[in-house]
Design a protein around this motif. Structure first.
Motif, PDB file in Angstrom:
ATOM      1  N   SER A  30      19.298 -41.898 -34.098  1.00 46.68           N
ATOM      2  CA  SER A  30      19.063 -40.489 -34.391  1.00 46.68           C
ATOM      3  C   SER A  30      18.267 -40.375 -35.679  1.00 46.68           C
ATOM      4  O   SER A  30      18.318 -41.262 -36.542  1.00 46.68           O
ATOM      5  N   ARG A  31      17.526 -39.294 -35.783  1.00 50.56           N
ATOM      6  CA  ARG A  31      16.737 -39.117 -37.002  1.00 50.56           C
ATOM      7  C   ARG A  31      17.650 -38.937 -38.206  1.00 50.56           C
ATOM      8  O   ARG A  31      17.338 -39.396 -39.306  1.00 50.56           O
ATOM      9  N   ASP A  32      18.773 -38.283 -38.017  1.00 49.99           N
ATOM     10  CA  ASP A  32      19.716 -38.087 -39.120  1.00 49.99           C
ATOM     11  C   ASP A  32      20.189 -39.431 -39.681  1.00 49.99           C
ATOM     12  O   ASP A  32      20.294 -39.601 -40.902  1.00 49.99           O
ATOM     13  N   SER A  33      20.462 -40.380 -38.781  1.00 54.08           N
ATOM     14  CA  SER A  33      20.952 -41.685 -39.256  1.00 54.08           C
ATOM     15  C   SER A  33      19.860 -42.439 -40.001  1.00 54.08           C
ATOM     16  O   SER A  33      20.133 -43.132 -40.991  1.00 54.08           O
ATOM     17  N   VAL A  34      18.607 -42.286 -39.548  1.00 52.82           N
ATOM     18  CA  VAL A  34      17.502 -42.968 -40.219  1.00 52.82           C
ATOM     19  C   VAL A  34      17.242 -42.359 -41.592  1.00 52.82           C
ATOM     20  O   VAL A  34      17.069 -43.078 -42.583  1.00 52.82           O
ATOM     21  N   THR A  35      17.205 -41.031 -41.675  1.00 53.23           N
ATOM     22  CA  THR A  35      16.973 -40.398 -42.977  1.00 53.23           C
ATOM     23  C   THR A  35      18.137 -40.668 -43.933  1.00 53.23           C
ATOM     24  O   THR A  35      17.929 -40.774 -45.144  1.00 53.23           O
ATOM     25  N   LYS A  36      19.336 -40.796 -43.373  1.00 58.61           N
ATOM     26  CA  LYS A  36      20.487 -41.143 -44.222  1.00 58.61           C
ATOM     27  C   LYS A  36      20.301 -42.534 -44.815  1.00 58.61           C
ATOM     28  O   LYS A  36      20.582 -42.771 -46.006  1.00 58.61           O
ATOM     29  N   LEU A  37      19.808 -43.479 -43.991  1.00 62.42           N
ATOM     30  CA  LEU A  37      19.535 -44.823 -44.500  1.00 62.42           C
ATOM     31  C   LEU A  37      18.474 -44.789 -45.602  1.00 62.42           C
ATOM     32  O   LEU A  37      18.595 -45.482 -46.617  1.00 62.42           O
ATOM     33  N   ILE A  38      17.452 -43.979 -45.395  1.00 61.89           N
ATOM     34  CA  ILE A  38      16.382 -43.874 -46.394  1.00 61.89           C
ATOM     35  C   ILE A  38      16.935 -43.368 -47.723  1.00 61.89           C
ATOM     36  O   ILE A  38      16.614 -43.905 -48.788  1.00 61.89           O
ATOM     37  N   THR A  79      15.474 -53.635 -41.215  1.00 64.00           N
ATOM     38  CA  THR A  79      16.462 -54.719 -41.307  1.00 64.00           C
ATOM     39  C   THR A  79      17.866 -54.159 -41.489  1.00 64.00           C
ATOM     40  O   THR A  79      18.853 -54.863 -41.257  1.00 64.00           O
ATOM     41  N   TYR A  80      17.954 -52.893 -41.911  1.00 64.51           N
ATOM     42  CA  TYR A  80      19.253 -52.259 -42.087  1.00 64.51           C
ATOM     43  C   TYR A  80      19.795 -51.663 -40.791  1.00 64.51           C
ATOM     44  O   TYR A  80      20.921 -51.182 -40.747  1.00 64.51           O
ATOM     45  N   LEU A  81      18.973 -51.675 -39.736  1.00 66.11           N
ATOM     46  CA  LEU A  81      19.405 -51.147 -38.443  1.00 66.11           C
ATOM     47  C   LEU A  81      20.094 -52.236 -37.633  1.00 66.11           C
ATOM     48  O   LEU A  81      19.831 -53.426 -37.824  1.00 66.11           O
ATOM     49  N   ASP A  82      20.964 -51.842 -36.710  1.00 65.77           N
ATOM     50  CA  ASP A  82      21.589 -52.815 -35.813  1.00 65.77           C
ATOM     51  C   ASP A  82      20.512 -53.490 -34.967  1.00 65.77           C
ATOM     52  O   ASP A  82      19.540 -52.850 -34.542  1.00 65.77           O
TER      53      ASP A  82
END
Length: 221
Positions: A30-38, A79-82
């Motif tokens: 989800s975009r929310d999870s990606v922006t949270k990682l950023i 690299t932080y993604l599953d």
């Protein structure tokens, strides 16, 4: 193949980037999870350059922040993604597209460097043969018109760049090569003592050249 890597403009000095939207869509997150990682790893990402973004208006009237990540930042973030199958495919494709676009930019920059040397030669020839300084613009427009069908001013307008911008910075490799070909010929004619009108006539009769309408690849006529 879906485009994953972008440039800010057609300027050969522009930087390559991908976005959080692209990363989310093609990694299956989800975009929310990606922006949270950023945001969580912002300090890590900033070690590899400024973390760019674009404010984009939404149909609702609200505005959304779209993050722009350079190659190193994007590589680190994923690299932080599953390591799922979609993520593995995305990683490989993203690396491939960054490499291909960087190679294209490098080729354009090399051709541009060649153009600078050729341009210096034409400038020297104009000066050595006693032409007045204003003939530099006349010869430049003649070269552009013959090679591409547009003078320098028209090229700037067509590419929607600043009036003071150097058109060569916004041309494809093929377009730059066409300019170089005609400029070398023009320089040779200048050193042979031909007048501007003679050179214009020679270029306009019986010379193989390239022409483009700025929307299609250059073709030989």
């Amino acid at each position: 193949m879906q485009k994953l890597v972008f440039t800010g403009s057609n300027d050969l000095n522009s930087s390559l980037f991908t976005t959080d939207e692209i990363i989310a869509e093609f990694s299956g997150n989800s975009r929310d999870s990606v922006t949270k990682l950023i945001r969580t790893y912002k300090s890590d990402l900033k070690e590899f350059g400024k973390l760019g973004f674009q404010i984009r208006p939404m149909p609702s009237g609200q505005k959304a922040k779209v993050f722009h990540l350079n190659q190193q930042q994007a590589t680190l973030l994923i690299t932080y993604l599953d390591n799922t199958e979609p993520v593995r495919w995305f990683k490989k494709e993203l690396v491939r597209q960054f490499y291909e676009m960087q190679a294209e930019l490098t080729a354009r920059r090399l051709e541009r460097s060649k153009s600078k040397q050729i341009r210096l030669s034409m400038t020297d020839a104009i000066r050595q043969m006693g032409f007045s300084p204003h003939f530099y613009k006349h010869f430049t427009d003649l070269v552009y018109k013959k090679a591409l069908g547009f003078n320098a001013k028209q090229l700037r307008e067509a590419r929607n760049v600043e009036p003071t911008a150097t058109p060569l910075d916004f041309l494809s490799i093929e377009e730059q090569a066409a300019i170089n070909q005609i400029e070398i010929l023009t320089t040779g004619l200048i050193t042979l003592g031909r007048s501007y009108d003679e050179i214009k006539l020679i270029l306009n009769t019986g010379v193989v050249f390239y022409r483009t309408n700025l929307n299609t690849p250059i073709a030989v006529h």
